[in-house]
Design a protein around this motif. Structure first.
Motif, PDB file in Angstrom:
ATOM      1  N   VAL A  98       0.836  -1.196   0.000  1.00  0.00           N
ATOM      2  CA  VAL A  98       0.000   0.000   0.000  1.00  0.00           C
ATOM      3  C   VAL A  98       0.872   1.248   0.000  1.00  0.00           C
ATOM      4  O   VAL A  98       0.610   2.209  -0.749  1.00  0.00           O
ATOM      5  N   VAL A 100       3.933   1.553  -1.158  1.00  0.00           N
ATOM      6  CA  VAL A 100       4.537   1.704  -2.484  1.00  0.00           C
ATOM      7  C   VAL A 100       3.492   2.170  -3.489  1.00  0.00           C
ATOM      8  O   VAL A 100       3.748   3.048  -4.315  1.00  0.00           O
ATOM      9  N   GLY A 101       2.280   1.596  -3.390  1.00  0.00           N
ATOM     10  CA  GLY A 101       1.221   1.984  -4.313  1.00  0.00           C
ATOM     11  C   GLY A 101       0.892   3.462  -4.182  1.00  0.00           C
ATOM     12  O   GLY A 101       0.769   4.173  -5.185  1.00  0.00           O
ATOM     13  N   SER A 103       2.845   5.812  -3.006  1.00  0.00           N
ATOM     14  CA  SER A 103       3.946   6.641  -3.513  1.00  0.00           C
ATOM     15  C   SER A 103       3.949   6.644  -5.035  1.00  0.00           C
ATOM     16  O   SER A 103       4.218   7.679  -5.648  1.00  0.00           O
ATOM     17  N   LEU A 104       3.621   5.497  -5.614  1.00  0.00           N
ATOM     18  CA  LEU A 104       3.565   5.425  -7.074  1.00  0.00           C
ATOM     19  C   LEU A 104       2.536   6.414  -7.601  1.00  0.00           C
ATOM     20  O   LEU A 104       2.785   7.174  -8.545  1.00  0.00           O
ATOM     21  N   LEU A 105       1.368   6.405  -6.934  1.00  0.00           N
ATOM     22  CA  LEU A 105       0.309   7.336  -7.326  1.00  0.00           C
ATOM     23  C   LEU A 105       0.790   8.769  -7.176  1.00  0.00           C
ATOM     24  O   LEU A 105       0.626   9.604  -8.081  1.00  0.00           O
ATOM     25  N   MET A 107       3.836   9.989  -7.119  1.00  0.00           N
ATOM     26  CA  MET A 107       4.852  10.363  -8.101  1.00  0.00           C
ATOM     27  C   MET A 107       4.218  10.609  -9.468  1.00  0.00           C
ATOM     28  O   MET A 107       4.544  11.581 -10.154  1.00  0.00           O
ATOM     29  N   SER A 108       3.294   9.704  -9.852  1.00  0.00           N
ATOM     30  CA  SER A 108       2.660   9.879 -11.163  1.00  0.00           C
ATOM     31  C   SER A 108       1.899  11.193 -11.194  1.00  0.00           C
ATOM     32  O   SER A 108       1.946  11.924 -12.185  1.00  0.00           O
ATOM     33  N   LEU A 109       1.208  11.494 -10.088  1.00  0.00           N
ATOM     34  CA  LEU A 109       0.414  12.720 -10.080  1.00  0.00           C
ATOM     35  C   LEU A 109       1.320  13.941 -10.170  1.00  0.00           C
ATOM     36  O   LEU A 109       1.022  14.889 -10.895  1.00  0.00           O
TER      37      LEU A 109
END
Lengths: 224, 103, 521, 654
Positions: A98, A100-101, A103-105, A107-109
């Motif tokens: 969760v 990592v997910g 943070s991924l979101l 970073m993408s945003l």
């Protein structure tokens, strides 16, 4: 504008709820059905953006073929029971996932919202989205001119998929040769034993539906 | 206050679905569900492509989606065949049971 | 950007299509594709009447044909310069042709090893070869792709076929496990790659590498967030395929479980194609303008690969896993050539890939033979006493291992020398030092295998005076596998003693992005 | 002179022919064949030498390029040979001693099942060594460098079913790899700085180099040299390398390969003078190695190990000379050492062979009467290494010490330590000679001692071919003199060890033929101290050597016979020293010597093992990441993606 907003909010909510359903429901059949919801929501969003042809194949290919294939395999294998989600063999992986997910979101945003115009590329590099011509024509023209090579070689991809699917599903369950190498290879592994131990320990204090489970169900119901 | 709906919203939604898919693949043990999570991610990419295509007024984004669909179909066919083959030998195998090789 | 069949939007409207597909330009890929599909057809016509030797011969001839088709193209390119074909989606340059050749070499080796292997494991069938050829077609497509979309499709063709091949040993549980691991993670990384392509598309407005290159040269993007994120995500996808740390975790498990001849192709051809794609995107397309943005990321991957690959390799006991980790360390070395982001660096990387293909084919080829029926005898102990029972095989393996360690007079030394030279030229001395240190650590690993073949007494006969012998059934060397090992041996030594011709070819194999010339009506 | 390429080509030819036909030529055909070709190589070297001699002093260079090896733009490397006084001197004694040792091996290896393989490796070694010295650039030298390393590895582990041999081979491989790292990095650094690695071009382009860079480069090459030439801290492998057959020890680990570090620094002599600090480091490391190894040699009982430590110690002398700027002295000592140490090793081989492969000196004694030729030649070698005039070792050692004395920083201290080492050298060598050839009795006749030591001696140069009986020394054993193939090389080498001093006599400039010969190639010359100082220094050295011999004589020859002591009152005082010394040796002294020997086994070895342990631990530490669980892999993958994205987010311009 109001209508578009409404369409976006509703189909967006369906998409997200479906996506969460894929991740959170315990039964593979429910997961597959949630996936349909997301695919459908995405199709609606395609329509909202004027990609009618894509919306059509999204429904036909994805919902019609791919998810059905999923369901077919689930039924074929008889794995339509609930997954045991209480036991987690890898400690902490859910929390880590969760984090990592998220943070991924994040970073993408940041990347997506870093500039006010979002896109920085040259407009209409391939061909403009001329509303006068139907989008089937536009895509067709691009496919058979600029992307002719890519289009043709997808034939190879599909051949591989067919050969592979046939080969793999034809494999006969003989006695494996590497049982000596991996003594636990054919039977329940160490993890399966651990899982049983945990299940026994857990079954003492579990009565009725899991609270988390109920929450998810309510969530899914509410969003649809 | 009425918030203006811009293309950016689609991108944000796509990013959210992508992240959920990526998280789900790690959380779930059932290989079938893991494939579904990959499908979620691919759909998020598709949505992104279409949105970028619209923002750039370019048909390229939509063409790309077409190819992603084909690839996804091929992947699923192979992936499911693989799961069928494995499950025949090892009933109810989860992704965690497939850890004979390690270290 | 309307190309190929119609030249202007007006032509399109008027139904004015000109048919000018340049078949010769895509001849190598075409030969591989048709060869694969035709084999399938032939097999279905003459069901049961064909021996498995025929499949091998077919595959070798087709791959050889692809190389033969690439040679006149090479001369064309050297004389007339690089060009784009197929509506600008295929780049025909020295680089793509060189990589085509290397991939085909890897296919030939895999086929030669597969022949005896399939007989031994009783798994004969044409599908192995069909998938091998089609996968190679994907690799060739990737190497010559001038469009991210073509590159992606090529990558998927390449990978999906290999996922299947990895799982094809139906009598090994681990083969299936390897296939599933590879598949799940491969699909996962593909999603990242695709997301990256989408970001690059948003950032530049196109997926065509030529157009991206021109666009970036002409425009300064002030808000480069989208493009940078796209680069990072692309790197995840490529990093996975080339097995760079931290995207490498699948490598040892998959190499260990997959059928060993398939691993020769996986570690050779697949990696070569992935590096080719990476060089095309990062060095050629983004190199001139964005090198300072991607270099630190690739730098990190290179350092991690060099160090982790070497460290992990020395604590392994399974030879296939050792070789897998050492291939990760090799990926770190090849990344040095990428990092240099110069023609010299590219040439060094290409030369390394060429040498590496031979070394890895030879090493895993030996592992194929030692595995014996069941393909499972891959522990260090299973190699004990090989120096006595099979001196020729042991010596050959020793040469491959020494080559991997980078001992002079072998191709491995030259390859390492070139990439380190390229990186020093670019001013990254610290990285060169790390690379050399990693080579020193890896030397221990190769030594361990050699020692086990020659010097260690078998555990069973530790007390007795009997010389160490191999445990288990005797090692048989099928003729074709022996031939392949001999070829690889000669190549590895020749590339070390007279590297001149090969380096000259690698030096000429420059990658270029040329816009397509409009065909006059 | 177009023949230079033939020098390495002939042994290589021997190697190439022996690979397929070695078995057919068998025993002794293969041995004689290899001997012949190496001898031919010696003849060619001599021809080239004469050719060079006939030229004027500043034109004594033959540079022959065969073909371009690595054609890569700026970094173009040729396969080319450079024959100048330095390299041809090396080539002469490599081929000369090489041929003698080949001949010796014809007898020594007789009956070995892998007879032809031994000569295959040995000729490959000679070829590699010749490539090393004759190469015209650093990379080709590196090729030879690696080649000799590989051959030494193969030859140490020649009898590879023995655990000890395999371990020793591994150790040699590993330490040499560390040294090779220095070599490679040094080569790259040099190329980056001055754009060439060709010896012919190096002196011309050195103009712009900074002292710091020069120091770094020299130290990197010195690291390489410490690996090959067994200096602190990388000397651990050499004593262990004695597990190989004795001719190998003589050729590789005494006369040729171990001197390649000295040769390398001699080749880079122009660079050496740009880096005075590096020179100082080299001198002190050499000195420290010389002292430590000499102390360790005193505590050894294995005859070959004594010689091994002695070699390390003498190599330390050579580095001391180089570090003090006396290149000629270094080369001089290298040549004389090659003669007398090869002689000593071959002699020890002859002894070991006659004693049923027993290497423990405590089981020897009074061998003089059984092995007349071996003992006489060995004694000549002993006199040479002990530094007794007029034997060769005295002259060359004296020059090294004089160079140390006249060096700028702490010259007297360096000289003092050097003298101490000379004393110790004389002591342990005398000890060896007494325990072997003289001594009160024939120790192996004592069954109890045989039982006790024979079991304890872990290090056994046992030859699997000899029948099981011959492995063990019996009390009834009668040693026999070796065959003529073995004694002839001994005699030749003994002659050389005796007279080689005339190469460079200090009396007058015209006697310094080696200096006159080498001087034109060197960019700097070394100023020798004035004659009177020189004579005083030489006198002290002689006294030290004699003291060492006498001390050993009293400790080992006389201690068992107290009656004789009383009969010689004139020596009471000396005996007193002797007694205290004996006490020191027996009590705390033993501890010191043993401690130094242990230091080798624990600390230095431990450092090597420690590095290995750290790397293995690091690998093991990373193992949990490789959990086999596909989900953790996926998690790592996305975490990697997040990290990369995080990096670009920091670099983004908004």
């Amino acid at each position: 504008m109001r209508v578009e907003m409404f369409v976006f909010v509703v189909s967006g909510a369906i998409c997200v709820a479906g996506a969460l359903g894929v991740v959170l429901f315990r039964n593979p059949v429910h997961n597959a059905l949630s996936l349909v919801a997301t695919l459908f929501g995405v199709a609606v969003l395609f329509v909202a953006q004027g990609a009618y042809f894509l919306a059509a194949i999204q429904v036909i290919v994805y919902a019609g073929a791919i998810v059905v294939l999923f369901l077919f395999v689930i039924m074929l294998l008889g794995v339509d029971q609930d997954d045991d989600v209480r036991f987690e063999p890898i400690p902490g992986i859910r929390i880590a996932a969760v984090i990592v997910g998220i943070s991924l979101l994040g970073m993408s945003l940041i990347a997506l919202l870093s500039s006010p115009d979002v896109v920085t590329g040259a407009p209409s590099a391939l061909a403009p989205l001329d509303p006068a011509t139907p989008d089937v024509n536009r895509i067709g023209a691009a496919l058979f001119t600029d992307y002719i090579y890519a289009f043709e070689i997808t034939a190879v991809l599909l051949t591989i998929a067919v050969v592979g699917a046939v080969m793999l599903s034809r494999q006969s369950p003989e006695v494996p040769l590497d049982t000596e190498e991996f003594p636990d290879g054919t039977m329940a592994s160490e993890l399966a034993i651990r899982r049983e131990e945990t299940s026994v320990a857990d079954s003492v204090d579990t009565d009725g539906p899991e609270p988390a489970d109920a929450e998810i169900a309510a969530d899914a119901a509410g969003s649809e | 206050m009425i918030v203006e709906l811009t293309q950016t919203w689609y991108l944000v939604l796509a990013a959210l679905i992508f992240a959920i898919g990526a998280t789900g693949l790690v959380i779930r043990r059932n290989p079938l569900v893991m494939f579904m999570c990959v499908e979620l991610m691919l759909n998020a990419v598709n949505l992104t492509f279409v949105s970028f295509g619209n923002m750039l007024d370019d048909v390229g984004g939509q063409v790309f989606v077409f190819f992603v669909l084909v690839v996804a179909a091929a992947e699923v066919a192979v992936g499911l065949a693989l799961v069928v083959a494995i499950t025949r030998r090892r009933q109810g195998a989860t992704a965690d049971d497939l850890s004979l090789m390690r270290g | 950007m309307i190309g190929l069949l119609a030249h202007t939007p007006d032509d399109l409207a008027a139904g004015n299509f000109s048919h000018s597909v340049s078949w010769s330009a895509i001849a190598p890929a075409l030969i591989l594709m048709l060869g694969g599909i035709l084999l399938l057809v032939i097999v279905s016509v003459f069901r049961g009447k064909l021996s498995s030797g025929f499949f091998t011969a077919w595959t070798v001839i087709v791959a050889g044909g692809a190389i033969a088709a690439a040679i006149p193209l090479w001369h064309d390119v050297q004389e007339d310069g690089a060009r784009s074909e197929m509506a600008g989606s295929v780049g025909l340059d020295g680089f793509s042709l060189f990589v085509t050749g290397v991939i085909c070499i890897s296919v030939i080796f895999a086929a030669l090893f597969l022949d005896g292997y399939l007989r031994r494991e009783k798994l004969e069938g044409p599908e192995w070869y069909v998938l091998l050829l089609l996968s190679a077609a994907g690799g060739v497509t990737m190497a010559s792709a001038n469009d991210l979309l073509v590159l992606f499709v090529g990558l998927e063709i390449l990978s999906i076929a290999v996922y299947i091949l990895a799982a094809m040993h139906s009598r090994r549980v681990t083969s299936q496990e390897a296939g599933l691991k590879y598949f799940v993670l491969g699909a996962f990384s593909s999603a990242f790659l695709l997301y990256g392509i989408a970001f690059v598309y948003g950032g530049t407005g196109t997926t065509n590498l030529v157009s991206i290159n021109i666009f970036l040269a002409d425009n300064v993007i002030t808000q480069n967030g989208l493009l940078l994120a796209g680069l990072a995500l692309l790197l995840v996808g490529f990093g996975f395929k080339i097995a760079a740390v931290p995207f490498h975790l699948w490598t040892p498990d998959v190499y260990q479980g997959a059928p060993t001849p398939v691993v020769t192709y996986m570690a050779g051809g697949v990696k070569v194609a992935a590096f080719a794609g990476m060089i095309r995107v990062f060095v050629v397309t983004f190199g001139p303008t964005y090198v300072n943005e991607w270099r630190p990321m690739v730098y990190a991957l290179a350092v991690l690969s060099l160090v982790v690959g070497a460290l992990m390799a020395i604590v392994q006991t399974n030879v296939k896993r050792m070789l897998a980790f050492s291939s990760i360390s090799h990926a770190g070395f090849i990344l040095l050539g990428v990092l240099a982001s110069s023609d010299q660096g590219t040439a060094a990387a290409l030369f390394y890939l060429l040498v590496y293909t031979f070394m890895v084919a030879g090493s895993f080829g030996v592992a194929t033979l030692i595995g014996r029926t069941g393909d499972g005898r891959q522990n260090l102990g299973d190699y004990r006493g090989l120096g006595r029972s099979r001196p020729g095989l042991a010596l050959t393996f020793t040469v491959f291992l020494l080559a991997q360690a980078g001992v002079p007079l072998t191709g491995g030394f030259m390859a390492k020398l070139y990439v380190i030279g390229a990186i020093v030229e670019s001013g990254m001395t610290v990285l060169a030092l790390i690379a050399m240190l990693s080579a020193v650590i890896s030397a221990f690993l190769y030594l361990r295998i050699v020692v086990s073949m020659y010097f260690e007494a078998s555990t069973d006969s530790a007390d007795s005076e009997e010389p160490a012998e191999l445990s288990g059934p005797p090692v048989r060397i099928p003729k074709l596998a022996g031939l392949a090992l001999g070829l690889a041996l000669v190549a590895v030594l020749a590339l070390g003693i007279v590297p001149g011709p090969a380096t000259r070819v690698a030096g000429d194999a420059t990658a270029e992005l040329v816009p397509e010339v409009e065909v006059p009506q | 002179m177009e023949l230079v390429w033939l020098i390495p080509a002939l042994p290589l030819l021997a190697f190439l022919i022996l690979i397929p036909f070695g078995r057919k030529l068998s025993d002794p055909g293969a041995g004689w064949f290899a001997t012949l070709l190496v001898g031919g190589s010696f003849a060619v070297s001599a021809a080239v030498y004469l050719e060079l001699m006939s030229r004027p002093a500043d034109d004594r260079v033959v540079h022959q390029v065969l073909f371009t090896w690595i054609p890569a733009g700026d970094f173009s490397v040729d396969i080319g040979f450079l024959a100048d006084p330095v390299s041809i001197t090396m080539a002469l004694f490599i081929t000369g001693i090489g041929a003698l040792i080949h001949m010796y091996s014809v007898g020594y290896m007789k009956g070995d099942p892998k007879y032809s393989k031994f000569f295959t490796y040995l000729s490959l070694f000679v070829a590699s060594m010749l490539v090393l010295v004759l190469a015209d650039n650093l990379l080709l030298t590196f090729l030879g460098w690696e080649g000799v390393g590989a051959c030494s590895y193969l030859l140490i582990s020649f009898w590879f079913n023995e655990e000890a041999n395999a371990t020793a081979g591994k150790k040699a491989f590993v330490t040499n790899r560390i040294g090779d790292f220095g070599f490679m990095v040094g080569t790259f650094l040099l190329w980056m700085t001055i754009g060439t690695i060709n010896y012919v071009d190096i002196p011309e382009r050195l103009g712009g180099i900074t002292e710091l860079t020069a120091t770094a480069i020299v130290l990197l090459f010195f690291l390489g040299a410490t690996g090959k030439s067994a200096q602190l801290p990388l000397f651990v492998w050499l004593p262990d390398a004695m597990a190989g057959p004795t001719p190998v020890s003589a050729l590789i680990h005494a006369a040729t390969m171990v001197t390649s570090g000295i040769f390398l620094l001699t080749r880079l002599e122009p660079l050496l003078f740009q880096a005075p600090i590096a020179g100082e480091v080299i001198a002190w490391v050499g000195l420290a190695t010389a002292l430590v190894a000499a102390l360790a040699a005193v505590a050894q009982n294995d005859i070959k190990k004594v010689l091994a430590y002695s070699t390390i110690s003498q190599l330390g002398y050579m580095f001391l000379a180089l570090g003090s700027g006396a290149i000629v002295a270094g080369m001089y000592h290298m040549i004389t050492h090659a003669f007398f140490k090869a002689l000593l090793f071959l002699g020890s081989g002859s002894i070991i062979r006659s004693m049923s492969h027993e290497q423990d000196m405590r089981l020897y004694g009074r061998l003089r009467k059984y092995l007349p030729i071996t003992s006489i030649t060995f004694i000549l070698g002993w006199l040479a290494i002990a530094g007794i005039p007029p034997f060769s070792g005295f002259w060359s050692k004296d020059e090294v010490l004089a160079a140390a004395y006249s060096s700028e920083n702490l010259g007297v201290l360096k000289w003092g330590i050097g003298i101490l080492v000379a004393l110790l050298t004389a002591f342990y060598m005398t000890r060896l000679v007494i325990m072997t050839f003289f001594g009160p009795k024939e120790n192996w006749r004592d069954p109890e001692k045989l039982e006790e030591i024979g079991v304890a001696s872990s290090f056994d140069d046992s030859d699997p071919s000899a029948d099981a009986e011959a492995h063990h020394l019996e009390p009834s054993h009668t040693p026999k003199e070796s065959p003529w193939t073995m004694t002839v090389p001994l005699v030749v080498l003994a002659t050389l060890a005796t007279v080689a001093g005339i190469l460079n006599l200090p009396f007058a400039d015209r006697f310094k033929s080696l200096e006159i010969w080498l001087e034109p190639v060197l960019t700097h010359s070394h100023e020798a101290p004035v004659a009177t100082t020189l004579f005083i220094l030489a006198g002290v050295a002689i006294v030290a050597a004699v003291l060492g011999v006498i001390a050993a004589y009293f400790v080992y020859q006389k201690q068992k016979i107290p009656a004789e002591r009383i009969e010689k009152p004139a020596l009471v005082h000396a005996l007193y020293i002797n007694d205290t010394y004996a006490e020191v040796v027996a009590g705390p002294g033993t501890a010191v010597f043993q401690g130094i020997a242990d230091f080798d086994a624990t600390m230095v070895d431990g450092a090597v093992n420690g590095v290995a342990k750290v790397t293995t631990d690091a690998g093991n530490g990373l193992k949990p990441l490789q959990s086999g669980l596909v989900r953790t892999y996926a998690l790592t993958l996305s975490a990697g993606a997040v990290l990369l994205l995080g990096y670009v987010v920091m670099r983004m311009s908004f």
